[in-house]
Design an enzyme around this catalytic site. Structure first.
Site, short mmCIF file in Angstrom:
data_model
loop_
_atom_site.label_atom_id
_atom_site.label_comp_id
_atom_site.label_asym_id
_atom_site.label_seq_id
_atom_site.Cartn_x
_atom_site.Cartn_y
_atom_site.Cartn_z
N TYR A 1 56.99 -71.60 21.52
CA TYR A 1 58.16 -71.88 20.68
C TYR A 1 57.76 -72.71 19.48
CZ TYR A 1 62.51 -74.23 19.33
OH TYR A 1 63.57 -74.76 18.63
N LYS B 1 57.96 -71.92 15.37
CA LYS B 1 58.69 -72.78 14.43
C LYS B 1 57.76 -73.32 13.35
CE LYS B 1 62.91 -72.58 15.95
NZ LYS B 1 64.00 -72.02 15.13
#
Length: 273
Positions: A170, A174
């Site tokens: 994740y 990002k």
């Protein structure tokens, strides 16, 4: 009359952005969701939102280019061809890497590959298409602000200094999106468009729902890091608090102050918790 587009507006942080922006009757708010009928039902049953004539709900999956293209055309019909704000909130927070460090994830190579691809498809590629398709509307608008919701876990300095191991896939997606924001800023700042990546901080949106005792034990070191990093930290913020803080940051940011392409927190700096 500002026109605001919010992706991932059916729940959590996105829904709170919808609630707050639509509370001002001067704003026209377009909510982009994957399930239009379910979101319409939710809004109609929400005493705080029902009856607000300034809310429009459009359906498009962030990974479906043709659906996004149609949503841009539909938005232009609603607004007359312009847009002031994009809040790019839609994203994937995978359960797979939420609790374990990347070395442990490597023991499941098939799932690692699948999850990593999904994270980039949703959190990065989808937003690139979103920005490109809606930019003509932003260029015709007055405010010209495009905001990506990011994560402090994408800050390499924080990761290395504090040993923050969870959420590796994740966080990598990002971090990639933060670079995309900077690249868009480099191209379009001359046109007056502000691109900004804003982290909401830890927010209570149900990420740990259904977690096992082992899962919670695995994430406990990260929660301990938060408490050491930010003395006084006790628990994630409620969505309404985080969104209010992020909106203040968004409103205060400008190209003139050098904020274009920045990666900041809900405090407007790099204090992530």
């Amino acid at each position: 009359m500002p026109f605001v587009l919010i992706t991932g507006a059916s729940r959590g942080i996105g829904y709170e952005f919808l609630r707050q922006y639509s509370s001002d009757a001067k704003n026209t708010v377009i909510a982009l969701v994957r399930n239009k009928s379910a979101t319409e039902k939710k809004v109609s049953e929400d005493a705080a939102l029902q009856g607000r004539p300034n809310i429009y709900i459009l359906q498009a999956d962030i990974t479906d280019y043709n659906a996004l293209k149609q949503a841009a055309a539909d938005t232009a019909e609603i607004t007359g061809g312009s847009l002031d704000y994009i809040i790019a909130n839609a994203g994937l927070v995978p359960k797979f890497d939420l609790f374990l460090p990347i070395g442990e994830l490597g023991k499941q190579p098939g799932e690692l590959t699948k999850t990593f691809r999904e994270a980039f498809e949703i959190n990065v590629i989808g937003n690139v298409h979103l920005f490109n398709l809606f930019l003509p509307l932003i260029l015709a608008g007055h405010v010209k602000k495009i905001v990506t919701i990011t994560s402090g876990l994408a800050d390499n300095s924080f990761t290395n200094q504090w040993g923050a191991t969870p959420g590796a896939l994740y966080a990598a997606s990002k971090a990639a999106m933060n670079t995309v924001v900077a690249k868009f800023n480099a191209q379009f700042k001359k046109d007056g468009v502000l691109f900004l990546a804003v982290c909401p901080g830890p927010v209570e949106v149900g990420h740990y729902d259904g977690a096992t005792a082992d899962d919670l034990a695995a994430v406990e070191p990260l929660l301990s890091i938060f408490k050491e990093y930010s003395p006084g930290y006790e628990r994630p913020k409620a969505p309404e608090v985080s969104v209010r803080m992020m909106r203040d940051v968004i409103e205060a940011s400008s190209l003139e102050k050098g904020d274009g392409g920045a990666f900041v927190s809900h405090y407007g700096n790099q204090q992530w918790v």
